[in-house]
Each structure stands twice: as C-alpha cells, then as structure tokens.
Design an enzyme around this catalytic site. Structure first.
Site, PDB file in Angstrom:
ATOM      1  CB  SER A   1      -0.920   0.025   0.983  1.00 43.21           C
ATOM      2  OG  SER A   1      -0.262  -0.194   2.383  1.00 43.21           O
TER       3      SER A   1
ATOM      4  CG  HIS B   1      -4.213  -1.444  -2.063  1.00 39.20           C
ATOM      5  ND1 HIS B   1      -4.852  -0.348  -1.910  1.00 39.20           N
ATOM      6  CD2 HIS B   1      -3.639  -1.638  -0.597  1.00 39.20           C
ATOM      7  CE1 HIS B   1      -4.558   0.388  -0.838  1.00 39.20           C
ATOM      8  NE2 HIS B   1      -3.985  -0.847  -0.077  1.00 39.20           N
TER       9      HIS B   1
ATOM     10  CE  LYS C   1      -7.410  -0.436   1.253  1.00 38.40           C
ATOM     11  NZ  LYS C   1      -7.192   0.973   1.993  1.00 38.40           N
TER      12      LYS C   1
END
Ligand code: PMP
Length: 394
Positions: A182, A210, A241
């Site tokens: 990240s 992610h 996300k």
C-alpha cells in the site's frame, strides 16, 4: 501519577510530531468524496482516495443502498452468531463467485479481517512468515496470534526460503503477504512465493486489499493476474477500496471460513455485520464491475499515463506497478511542504513519513482512479512539475 501528567507527556509527543512533519491533520470534505472534492468551500482534484473504480459515488450504487435502507432498516441489532441477514449472505456468495473460492466471510473492516483471521487460524505450533512491508493489520494479526513469527525483508525470496527451511518442524507454515503493497504500489512476486511455499509444504495467505477490482482481466485480483487459481489457500480483501463501501472479507475454503465464524474474537464478540445498505451498495458495485469493464480499462490507462509522465518529469516513483504511485522525496518536511504547495494548486494528496514508512523514505502517495478525467490528471501533473521544481526535486 495522574491524568495531568499523562496529558502532558502525550502533548509533548504531539508537539514533536508537529515539529518533525509527521502530524496528520485529517481534511474535512464537504459533500461526496470522489475524483473531485470540496474542502472548506474550495474544489480540489483528489489523489488520495482508494475508490479506484469510482463506485463510491456511482448513482446505481447509491440507489441500491438507499432502497436497502428502506427495505431492511439501518442496523442489524445482533451479532452474526445469532443471525445473518439474507442480503449479507447474498453478498458473501457473490464475493465467493468473484474470488472463485468455496466460501467468503465478511467482516466490519479489512483491518478486522486480518486481525480476526490470522489470530484465529494459527497457534503456538505454527509459523507465520511475513514480508517486512506488510500492512499494519497483517502485522497486528500475526502479533495477536500465538504463532511464531519470522519476517523477511521486502520481497527477499532468499530470506523467505531460509525461513521456510528453518520452520520445517512447525505444524503449519504460512507465508503471509500483501498482494499490492500500500505504500509503494508494487505487486508481490506471488508465483515465486507460491512455488517456494509449495516446495516447503507451506500455505500462502494474501491480503489483496489493493488488488481486488484492480488486478486481473476481470478485476478478480492478484490470483487472476498471475493465474494462480487453487494455489493460494487464504485470501483476504477489503470492501472499502475498489468496491467503494466499507468492510472486509476472508475468501477461502468452507472449513476455514466456518472455523473463523465460530472462533474469531474480533468477529464473534462484535456485532460484526455489514449494515444492509452497505451490503446492497456493494452488490450493485459488483454488478458494475461485471457490466462495465471499461472502468477497469480506464483505471489502467489513467495509471500508465500518470506514472509515465511523472517519470518523464524526473520524479522517483519506486517500484510502483499499480494505481498507487508514490512520489519519493526523502525527508518528512519535504513531503509536508510538497503536499501543502500542491493544495495551494488545488490538488489533494497525502504525505507519509516515519513511522508509516521507513526513516528517510517519506513520500507523497498519489492514487489514480478510473473516475479521474484526462483534464484532472493533466492539471495534477502540471502542479507536480511546478512544486517539484520549486522544491528542487526535479
Ligand atoms: N490491508 C491493506 C493492504 C490495506 O492497505 C488496508 C487499508 N489501508 C487494509 C488491509 C485495511 O482495510 P480497511 O481499510 O478495510 O480496514
């Protein structure tokens, strides 16, 4: 020693954070968070959001959440050991289809998912081998479990192999890694990690926070990206996300999810539900992921363009290979000055420094979304160029 003394000590530390440029002040957004935001009446281009595909403010997602609010009400009222709402079960099934695994269990957050899964599945007879750059929630999950921990320097497969060799007496050996890191936006060398793990009888645990909605031809994540189906035992992800909502999930075999359901303390001792309106919004986001593949395409076009232009300007972007693009500047004070000057240009990005990243590795983390327009990105690049020259970084 009373409360006054405690406050005095903490205030001194807070003052030191300020002086060293590592004090985080949260911006107050009015209205929606999206590719463009408003802070104190002023518009900004937002380069600090993990809303990779623009689902967080998509009208269909909002509509689905609003309808579920009317249909199911606001909260859940009990923990998951007592009851599960149908819409929550539907979401879990849908995520299992996306991740092509047997079962999914949703949690309140991605953080809780790592904490609640690692601490529950592994005990004193087991070894967790973890990348040094793994997310804080993995580190905390490993600490919270009774397992022995061995850490290898970021992506250092030689040390990973040594740890695997040295752990052969363990009951279960599990290699734990972020899929996408990240802070650097680099992708874990998962095929090599899986090969090594298999050679030493270990299993692999990937946090794809992610990667979900970002990697792979259909946005199914890192396993799809590297075609490693069936070779990663445990995947965890976040719903906050790319999927645009909030929550986390464990994707694995039904025995694993069932055990975590029964025994995970962060799961069982908390109300533990995703609110039904959140589940409904997430289901709509998953529909959009399937129905509008152009979003994923756009995300990657924007990412490749932005990173390439930053490099051409002379910025260091490290090993970034995803929409997370760090602009490496070194010192915390430079990073703070950079984001302040960007703000005066109408660009919102976040600086990170020690202890979130290593000393001397301060950076501005820029995150690209499919929802950014060409013009947004061009304006952000112009601002980076001016600020970079001003601070003599380029
Ligand atoms: N894992 C990784 C790799 C992350 O970046 C994050 C979010 N910062 C999390 C887990 C935690 O997810 P959540 O924000 O849903 O708690």
């Amino acid at each position: 020693m009373g409360f006054g003394q405690l406050k005095q000590r903490l205030q001194q530390e807070l003052d030191a954070f300020q002086q060293e440029g590592r004090f985080y002040s949260s911006a107050l957004f009015s209205g929606m968070q999206g590719p463009r935001i408003v802070i104190q009446g002023r518009p900004y281009i937002n380069l600090a959001s993990n809303n990779y595909l623009g689902f967080a403010q998509d009208p269909r997602v909002i509509q689905a959440a609003a309808m579920a609010l009317k249909q199911y009400g606001f909260g859940s009222g009990n923990g998951r050991l007592v009851a599960t709402m149908e819409i929550q079960a539907t979401l879990e099934r849908r995520l299992a289809t996306l991740k092509q695994c047997e079962a999914v269990l949703t949690f309140q957050t991605g953080y809780d998912t790592n904490l609640g899964t690692l601490s529950t599945l592994f005990g004193a007879e087991d070894v967790l081998i973890s990348d040094a750059a793994n997310h804080a929630s993995i580190i905390d999950g490993c600490r919270f479990s009774a397992a022995q921990r061995r850490v290898y320097p970021h992506n250092d497969l030689t040390t990973l192999e040594k740890h695997l060799r040295d752990s052969q007496n363990a009951r279960t050996i599990c290699v734990v890694t972020d899929g996408v890191f990240s802070m650097d936006g680099d992708i874990a060398p998962l095929p090599e990690i899986v090969n090594l793990a298999e050679a030493y009888g270990a299993i692999v645990y990937v946090d794809d926070a992610h990667g979900d909605g970002v990697l792979g031809s259909q946005g199914r994540g890192i396993v799809e990206h590297f075609q490693l189906h069936g070779r990663v035992a445990i995947e965890v992800g976040t719903l906050s996300k790319a999927f645009g909502g909030v929550g986390g999930f464990l994707a694995s075999d039904a025995t694993i999810t069932s055990y975590v359901f029964q025994r995970s303390r962060p799961f069982t001792f908390s109300t533990g539900h995703l609110p039904p309106m959140v589940a409904a919004g997430l289901l709509a986001a998953l529909d959009l992921l399937e129905e509008e593949p152009q979003r994923l395409k756009r995300l990657w076009e924007n990412t490749v363009y932005f990173r390439q232009r930053l490099k051409e300007l002379g910025f260091q972007t490290g090993a970034s290979a995803t929409p997370i693009i760090p602009l490496l500047v070194g010192e915390a004070v430079t990073a703070t000055a950079f984001v302040e000057q960007l703000r005066s240009e109408g660009i919102f990005a976040q600086a990170f420094s020690y202890p979130v990243v290593a000393q001397g590795a301060a950076r501005i983390r820029m995150i690209i979304s499919a929802a950014h327009s060409q013009e947004d990105l061009a304006r952000a690049l112009q601002a980076c160029e001016r600020v970079g020259k001003n601070l003599r970084l380029i």
